[in-house]
Write a protein that holds these residues in place. Structure first.
Motif, short mmCIF file in Angstrom:
data_model
loop_
_atom_site.label_atom_id
_atom_site.label_comp_id
_atom_site.label_asym_id
_atom_site.label_seq_id
_atom_site.Cartn_x
_atom_site.Cartn_y
_atom_site.Cartn_z
N GLY A 95 8.77 2.65 -2.41
CA GLY A 95 9.20 4.01 -2.71
C GLY A 95 9.70 4.73 -1.48
N GLY A 96 10.25 5.91 -1.68
CA GLY A 96 10.76 6.69 -0.57
C GLY A 96 12.05 6.11 -0.01
N LYS A 143 0.38 -3.57 10.29
CA LYS A 143 0.02 -2.37 11.05
C LYS A 143 -0.03 -1.12 10.18
CE LYS A 143 0.00 -4.84 14.79
NZ LYS A 143 -1.31 -5.26 15.36
N GLY A 144 0.53 -1.19 8.98
CA GLY A 144 0.49 -0.02 8.13
C GLY A 144 1.29 -0.19 6.86
N ILE A 145 1.02 0.65 5.85
CA ILE A 145 1.77 0.67 4.60
C ILE A 145 2.30 2.09 4.40
CG2 ILE A 145 0.45 -1.21 3.57
CD1 ILE A 145 -1.12 0.82 1.97
N GLY A 146 3.43 2.22 3.71
CA GLY A 146 4.01 3.54 3.54
C GLY A 146 5.02 3.57 2.41
N GLY A 147 5.85 4.62 2.40
CA GLY A 147 6.86 4.79 1.36
C GLY A 147 6.71 6.13 0.68
N GLY A 148 7.19 6.21 -0.55
CA GLY A 148 7.07 7.42 -1.34
C GLY A 148 5.75 7.44 -2.09
N SER A 149 5.72 8.16 -3.20
CA SER A 149 4.48 8.26 -3.96
C SER A 149 4.01 6.90 -4.47
CB SER A 149 4.67 9.22 -5.15
OG SER A 149 5.66 8.73 -6.05
N GLU A 150 4.95 5.96 -4.64
CA GLU A 150 4.58 4.65 -5.17
C GLU A 150 3.81 3.79 -4.18
OE1 GLU A 150 7.85 2.58 -6.86
OE2 GLU A 150 8.09 3.99 -8.51
N VAL A 151 3.61 4.28 -2.96
CA VAL A 151 2.75 3.56 -2.03
C VAL A 151 1.34 3.45 -2.60
CG1 VAL A 151 2.04 5.60 -0.71
CG2 VAL A 151 2.02 3.36 0.38
N ALA A 155 -0.86 0.02 -2.63
CA ALA A 155 -2.22 -0.10 -2.13
C ALA A 155 -3.20 -0.52 -3.21
CB ALA A 155 -2.67 1.23 -1.51
N GLY A 156 -2.97 -0.05 -4.44
CA GLY A 156 -3.89 -0.36 -5.53
C GLY A 156 -3.71 -1.75 -6.09
N ILE A 157 -2.50 -2.08 -6.50
CA ILE A 157 -2.26 -3.37 -7.15
C ILE A 157 -2.47 -4.52 -6.17
CG2 ILE A 157 -0.57 -4.83 -8.33
CD1 ILE A 157 0.75 -2.20 -9.32
N TYR A 158 -1.81 -4.46 -5.05
CA TYR A 158 -1.90 -5.58 -4.11
C TYR A 158 -3.20 -5.53 -3.32
CZ TYR A 158 2.92 -4.94 -5.48
OH TYR A 158 4.04 -4.71 -6.24
N GLY A 159 -3.83 -4.35 -3.29
CA GLY A 159 -5.14 -4.24 -2.67
C GLY A 159 -6.19 -5.03 -3.43
N TYR A 160 -6.30 -4.82 -4.75
CA TYR A 160 -7.31 -5.57 -5.50
C TYR A 160 -6.97 -7.05 -5.55
CZ TYR A 160 -5.14 -6.62 -10.10
OH TYR A 160 -4.38 -7.16 -11.13
N PRO A 190 -7.82 3.66 2.53
CA PRO A 190 -7.52 5.09 2.69
C PRO A 190 -6.56 5.63 1.63
CG PRO A 190 -7.51 4.02 4.82
CD PRO A 190 -7.60 2.92 3.79
N MET A 191 -5.55 4.83 1.26
CA MET A 191 -4.63 5.27 0.22
C MET A 191 -5.31 5.26 -1.14
SD MET A 191 -1.72 6.57 -0.19
CE MET A 191 -1.11 6.26 1.48
N ASN A 192 -6.22 4.30 -1.37
CA ASN A 192 -7.00 4.29 -2.61
C ASN A 192 -7.80 5.58 -2.75
OD1 ASN A 192 -7.92 0.78 -2.12
ND2 ASN A 192 -6.06 1.64 -3.01
N ARG A 193 -8.48 5.94 -1.69
CA ARG A 193 -9.31 7.14 -1.74
C ARG A 193 -8.46 8.39 -1.92
NH1 ARG A 193 -14.37 8.59 -1.18
NH2 ARG A 193 -14.85 10.69 -0.45
N HIS A 194 -7.34 8.43 -1.25
CA HIS A 194 -6.43 9.57 -1.38
C HIS A 194 -6.02 9.75 -2.84
CE1 HIS A 194 -3.05 12.28 -0.70
NE2 HIS A 194 -2.30 11.45 -1.40
N MET A 195 -5.74 8.67 -3.53
CA MET A 195 -5.31 8.75 -4.92
C MET A 195 -6.44 9.25 -5.82
SD MET A 195 -2.98 8.45 -7.17
CE MET A 195 -2.98 8.43 -8.96
#
Length: 495
Positions: A95-96, A143-151, A155-160, A190-195
């Motif tokens: 995203g983004g 070193k990090g993940i990013g993008g638009g709202s779809e980040v 983080a969720g799909i590929y995280g689990y 961190p992105m999981n918790r943010h969501m």
């Protein structure tokens, strides 16, 4: 008023010892969740326990159907080959305006999972080495993940999914578990918790699958890192969360007169409803393998939703209540007045897990899910459902991984009751109490589609294998190998 449930009430022990419940190979399954102590986890204990992996290996070795068809599906794909080489990225974006390179991540995650599964089933360490090298390459590079709202979806799909790979590789020579755990906690969680506790947009703005993939990742990371707080956080959110991943919001309306329950995204399109079934099933299975029965929550509310989604995608009518969606930062009310036909009848590898839990572990009728599973054929995984991200939303291979023998009546009855939550709410078109009939029974046309009434199916224990082979064009041959007739699948992006 918000109610909370204690950790003690959430954990339902199935025995005295910590670890996965042993399953006799070829002799049936345990109907109770694996036991998890209050401060430690059973390993492996996400989507697959040690007993699950031993069952897969033994059934494939014995040439037992439908495991052999599921294994053939696994080995036929390019992602499961030991020649796969990783393509790690320092930063990954979805995203983004950034370069959309997240395909490198999901392709490698699925290659790692499929190779790890092949190793567990065959013992071939060439596949284990490939899975290990993929994990180590990413944990040493990212070193990090990013993008638009779809980040959030990244983080969720590929995280689990990645956490499940790490769990399978735990203890393998050369696998840097500590560095892998650090990657998951530092970049994905961190992105999981943010969501889960977001402040942007209305809390009801995000569809159920956004919350559910976040919850799945948080739970998986908790198990991977032996972090009880993260695991319990998800169980609490499942009952009491403000977002649409909470049980009563993901499944807002229950129709107990027909044993069905409406999925939150039903008015959006059917591809996302199937994605939601897969994600909630993932959460419930991981919790079950750690001693927590979310499958049975609120009178098995999720079972009714599975039957609802399956029934509609089989081409039958289902009840529908107009759904009001609060959109954007100003919570603008948007009403979905009718169930969506978009993507109706499409294929995703989400049915084997839920069917085998409810029908074979618990002995509950699942006539619509049963037929949906039969029509789908042996379930594949990443690489079998198109090249875009939607084809990689599920780890898949449920025919191989989740098929299980029927539990005895005593085993099914032994399953502990799920934790109760006073936060569960009734739908406006039904109640959340006990079903008055099995899924689809009162509508009168289940018998027409399956040749028997729902009640008859539950009572007679009709052969699932016979229906599965007839519907999918699978023919048994000598040595337990199967010839597979390819079936077309509707492919689309999932999010």
């Amino acid at each position: 008023m918000t109610h909370r449930i204690s950790r003690r009430s959430m954990l339902k022990a199935a025995g005295a010892a910590t670890g996965a419940v042993a399953i006799g190979i070829g002799t049936g399954v345990a109907a109770s969740p694996a036991t998890a102590a209050s401060t430690s986890f059973a390993h492996p204990g996400m989507l697959h326990t040690r007993a699950d992996l031993e069952r897969m290996a033994a059934k494939v070795k014995a040439g037992a159907a439908p495991y052999t068809a599921g294994f053939a599906k696994l080995t036929a794909g390019r992602h499961s080959q030991s020649a796969w080489r990783p393509n790690p990225q320092a930063t990954v974006a979805r995203g983004g305006s950034d370069v959309q390179n997240y395909g490198a991540l999901y392709n490698d995650v699925h290659a790692a999972y499929q190779n790890a599964l092949r190793w567990k089933i065959t013992g071939d360490t060439a596949h284990a080495d490939t899975a290990r090298d993929i994990c180590n390459a990413w944990s040493g590079t990212l070193k990090g993940i990013g993008g638009g709202s779809e980040v959030v979806l990244l983080a969720g799909i590929y995280g689990y999914q990645f956490a499940n790979v790490g769990e399978l590789m735990r203890g393998y020579p050369g696998f840097d578990l500590a560095r892998f755990q650090d990657m998951m906690v530092k970049h994905f969680y961190p992105m999981n918790r943010h969501m889960m506790y977001r402040k942007t947009n209305c809390i009801g703005h995000y569809w159920a699958n956004w919350d559910l993939c976040t919850m799945a990742s948080t739970m998986a990371i908790g198990i991977l890192c032996d972090d009880r707080a993260k695991f319990d956080e998800v169980v609490d959110y499942f009952y009491n969360g403000e977002g649409n991943g909470a049980l009563d919001k993901a499944i807002p309306y229950v129709y107990n007169d027909v044993g069905l329950a409406q999925w939150q995204e039903s008015g959006r399109d059917q591809g996302h409803t199937l994605m939601g079934i897969g994600l909630m099933g993932t959460i419930c299975e991981m919790a079950w393998n750690q001693g927590v029965d979310l499958y049975g929550a609120d009178d098995s509310r999720f079972r009714k939703a599975c039957e609802y989604v399956a029934r509609y995608n089989l081409g039958h009518e289902v009840p529908y209540t107009a759904y009001t969606w609060k959109n954007g930062v100003h919570c603008v009310e948007t009403v979905q007045n009718a169930i969506s036909e978009g993507g109706r009848g499409g294929g995703r590898p989400v049915w084997a897990r839920v069917y085998n839990h409810y029908a074979n572990r618990r002995g509950m009728a699942m006539p619509n899910t049963r037929e949906m599973l039969a029509r789908s054929g042996p379930e594949g995984g990443g690489g079998h459902y198109g090249p875009n991200s939607g084809g990689f939303d599920e780890l898949g291979f449920g025919t191989l991984a989740f098929t299980r023998d029927k539990a005895t009546a005593a085993e099914a009855a032994a399953s502990p009751s799920p934790p109760k939550s006073p936060a569960a709410k009734s739908g406006t078109s039904g109640t959340s109490g006990s079903s008055k009939s099995s899924a689809g029974q009162s509508s009168g046309d289940v018998g027409a589609q399956g040749g028997k009434s729902d009640k008859d199916l539950a009572a007679t224990g009709a052969s699932d294998l016979a229906l599965w082979t007839a519907a999918t064009g699978v023919t048994a041959v000598a040595g337990g190998l199967l010839l597979l007739r390819r079936r077309g699948q509707t492919r689309r992006d999932a999010e």
